[in-house]
Design a protein around this motif. Structure first.
Motif, PDB file in Angstrom:
ATOM      1  N   ILE A  37      23.572   5.078  30.491  1.00  0.00           N
ATOM      2  CA  ILE A  37      23.049   3.974  31.298  1.00  0.00           C
ATOM      3  C   ILE A  37      22.128   3.109  30.449  1.00  0.00           C
ATOM      4  O   ILE A  37      22.255   1.886  30.417  1.00  0.00           O
ATOM      5  CB  ILE A  37      22.324   4.497  32.551  1.00  0.00           C
ATOM      6  N   ARG A  38      21.208   3.740  29.731  1.00  0.00           N
ATOM      7  CA  ARG A  38      20.244   2.985  28.910  1.00  0.00           C
ATOM      8  C   ARG A  38      20.895   2.286  27.724  1.00  0.00           C
ATOM      9  O   ARG A  38      20.566   1.145  27.413  1.00  0.00           O
ATOM     10  CB  ARG A  38      19.142   3.918  28.401  1.00  0.00           C
ATOM     11  N   ASP A  39      21.828   2.970  27.056  1.00  0.00           N
ATOM     12  CA  ASP A  39      22.369   2.445  25.802  1.00  0.00           C
ATOM     13  C   ASP A  39      23.621   1.591  25.953  1.00  0.00           C
ATOM     14  O   ASP A  39      23.859   0.693  25.159  1.00  0.00           O
ATOM     15  CB  ASP A  39      22.693   3.593  24.837  1.00  0.00           C
ATOM     16  N   ARG A  40      24.457   1.883  26.958  1.00  0.00           N
ATOM     17  CA  ARG A  40      25.739   1.195  27.038  1.00  0.00           C
ATOM     18  C   ARG A  40      25.886   0.291  28.253  1.00  0.00           C
ATOM     19  O   ARG A  40      26.551  -0.734  28.174  1.00  0.00           O
ATOM     20  CB  ARG A  40      26.871   2.224  27.030  1.00  0.00           C
ATOM     21  N   LEU A  41      25.307   0.664  29.394  1.00  0.00           N
ATOM     22  CA  LEU A  41      25.495  -0.127  30.611  1.00  0.00           C
ATOM     23  C   LEU A  41      24.429  -1.202  30.780  1.00  0.00           C
ATOM     24  O   LEU A  41      24.735  -2.328  31.160  1.00  0.00           O
ATOM     25  CB  LEU A  41      25.529   0.771  31.845  1.00  0.00           C
ATOM     26  N   LYS A  42      23.181  -0.833  30.491  1.00  0.00           N
ATOM     27  CA  LYS A  42      22.090  -1.787  30.674  1.00  0.00           C
ATOM     28  C   LYS A  42      22.271  -2.942  29.705  1.00  0.00           C
ATOM     29  O   LYS A  42      22.547  -2.741  28.531  1.00  0.00           O
ATOM     30  CB  LYS A  42      20.739  -1.104  30.452  1.00  0.00           C
ATOM     31  N   ASP A  43      22.168  -4.130  30.191  1.00  0.00           N
ATOM     32  CA  ASP A  43      22.283  -5.388  29.441  1.00  0.00           C
ATOM     33  C   ASP A  43      23.715  -5.764  29.088  1.00  0.00           C
ATOM     34  O   ASP A  43      23.938  -6.819  28.523  1.00  0.00           O
ATOM     35  CB  ASP A  43      21.425  -5.383  28.172  1.00  0.00           C
ATOM     36  N   SER A  44      24.701  -4.932  29.422  1.00  0.00           N
ATOM     37  CA  SER A  44      26.089  -5.358  29.232  1.00  0.00           C
ATOM     38  C   SER A  44      26.777  -5.436  30.586  1.00  0.00           C
ATOM     39  O   SER A  44      27.393  -6.437  30.918  1.00  0.00           O
ATOM     40  CB  SER A  44      26.842  -4.417  28.290  1.00  0.00           C
ATOM     41  N   VAL A  45      26.651  -4.399  31.386  1.00  0.00           N
ATOM     42  CA  VAL A  45      27.236  -4.367  32.728  1.00  0.00           C
ATOM     43  C   VAL A  45      26.147  -4.591  33.777  1.00  0.00           C
ATOM     44  O   VAL A  45      26.353  -5.321  34.742  1.00  0.00           O
ATOM     45  CB  VAL A  45      27.941  -3.014  32.984  1.00  0.00           C
ATOM     46  N   ARG A  53      19.291  -8.656  38.701  1.00  0.00           N
ATOM     47  CA  ARG A  53      20.311  -8.343  39.712  1.00  0.00           C
ATOM     48  C   ARG A  53      20.388  -6.832  39.937  1.00  0.00           C
ATOM     49  O   ARG A  53      20.280  -6.360  41.059  1.00  0.00           O
ATOM     50  CB  ARG A  53      21.683  -8.883  39.279  1.00  0.00           C
ATOM     51  N   HIS A  54      20.578  -6.087  38.862  1.00  0.00           N
ATOM     52  CA  HIS A  54      20.766  -4.643  38.964  1.00  0.00           C
ATOM     53  C   HIS A  54      19.515  -3.845  38.627  1.00  0.00           C
ATOM     54  O   HIS A  54      19.417  -2.686  39.020  1.00  0.00           O
ATOM     55  CB  HIS A  54      21.893  -4.192  38.031  1.00  0.00           C
ATOM     56  N   TYR A  55      18.606  -4.429  37.886  1.00  0.00           N
ATOM     57  CA  TYR A  55      17.371  -3.714  37.562  1.00  0.00           C
ATOM     58  C   TYR A  55      16.232  -4.689  37.326  1.00  0.00           C
ATOM     59  O   TYR A  55      16.447  -5.877  37.091  1.00  0.00           O
ATOM     60  CB  TYR A  55      17.556  -2.786  36.351  1.00  0.00           C
ATOM     61  N   ARG A  89       7.358  -1.461  30.591  1.00  0.00           N
ATOM     62  CA  ARG A  89       8.537  -0.915  29.928  1.00  0.00           C
ATOM     63  C   ARG A  89       9.438  -0.152  30.886  1.00  0.00           C
ATOM     64  O   ARG A  89      10.613   0.029  30.608  1.00  0.00           O
ATOM     65  CB  ARG A  89       8.100   0.014  28.794  1.00  0.00           C
ATOM     66  N   LYS A  90       8.894   0.314  31.988  1.00  0.00           N
ATOM     67  CA  LYS A  90       9.668   1.106  32.943  1.00  0.00           C
ATOM     68  C   LYS A  90      10.752   0.238  33.588  1.00  0.00           C
ATOM     69  O   LYS A  90      10.514  -0.902  33.943  1.00  0.00           O
ATOM     70  CB  LYS A  90       8.760   1.672  34.024  1.00  0.00           C
ATOM     71  N   THR A  91      11.940   0.817  33.732  1.00  0.00           N
ATOM     72  CA  THR A  91      13.060   0.120  34.356  1.00  0.00           C
ATOM     73  C   THR A  91      13.351   0.773  35.696  1.00  0.00           C
ATOM     74  O   THR A  91      13.468   1.992  35.779  1.00  0.00           O
ATOM     75  CB  THR A  91      14.314   0.215  33.457  1.00  0.00           C
ATOM     76  N   LEU A  92      13.446  -0.035  36.735  1.00  0.00           N
ATOM     77  CA  LEU A  92      13.843   0.449  38.057  1.00  0.00           C
ATOM     78  C   LEU A  92      15.141  -0.251  38.443  1.00  0.00           C
ATOM     79  O   LEU A  92      15.254  -1.470  38.344  1.00  0.00           O
ATOM     80  CB  LEU A  92      12.759   0.161  39.096  1.00  0.00           C
ATOM     81  N   TYR A  93      16.110   0.551  38.878  1.00  0.00           N
ATOM     82  CA  TYR A  93      17.429   0.033  39.222  1.00  0.00           C
ATOM     83  C   TYR A  93      17.506  -0.209  40.720  1.00  0.00           C
ATOM     84  O   TYR A  93      16.987   0.569  41.519  1.00  0.00           O
ATOM     85  CB  TYR A  93      18.504   1.027  38.780  1.00  0.00           C
ATOM     86  N   ILE A  94      18.183  -1.276  41.118  1.00  0.00           N
ATOM     87  CA  ILE A  94      18.318  -1.653  42.530  1.00  0.00           C
ATOM     88  C   ILE A  94      19.650  -1.100  43.034  1.00  0.00           C
ATOM     89  O   ILE A  94      20.721  -1.631  42.724  1.00  0.00           O
ATOM     90  CB  ILE A  94      18.242  -3.179  42.704  1.00  0.00           C
TER      91      ILE A  94
END
Length: 86
Positions: free
Chosen positions: A30-38, A43-45, A52-57
């Motif tokens: 999720i951190r390396d491949r999906l975040k910022d590409s998919v 919208r999604h986070y 620095r903390k990421t929260l996903y919607i």
């Protein structure tokens, strides 16, 4: 890990580990491949308070996963934007 999803009109914010448990992807994927590409920031986070903390919607991710799945199952995509149906 079972993550309860509350019902209601509000948005459900998940950590990377909680999202990982729901969509069955490794947290690192999720951190390396999906975040910022998919997954798209805003919208999604989100990154609350500029940190620095990421929260996903969850609701947005769930909606877009279902939409993408429906599009992909509607036929083989063609270069002209159409789809080949069998």
């Amino acid at each position: 890990m079972q993550v309860p999803i509350p019902a209601g009109p509000h948005q459900t914010y998940l950590t990377t580990d909680e999202l990982s448990a729901l969509i069955k992807y490794d947290s690192r994927t999720i951190r390396d491949r999906l975040k910022d590409s998919v997954l798209i920031e805003g919208r999604h986070y989100i990154r609350p308070f500029g940190g620095r903390k990421t929260l996903y919607i969850w609701e947005h991710i769930q909606e877009d996963m279902a939409r993408h799945s429906q599009v992909m199952s509607s036929g083989i995509p063609m270069t002209n934007g159409g789809a080949l149906r069998g």
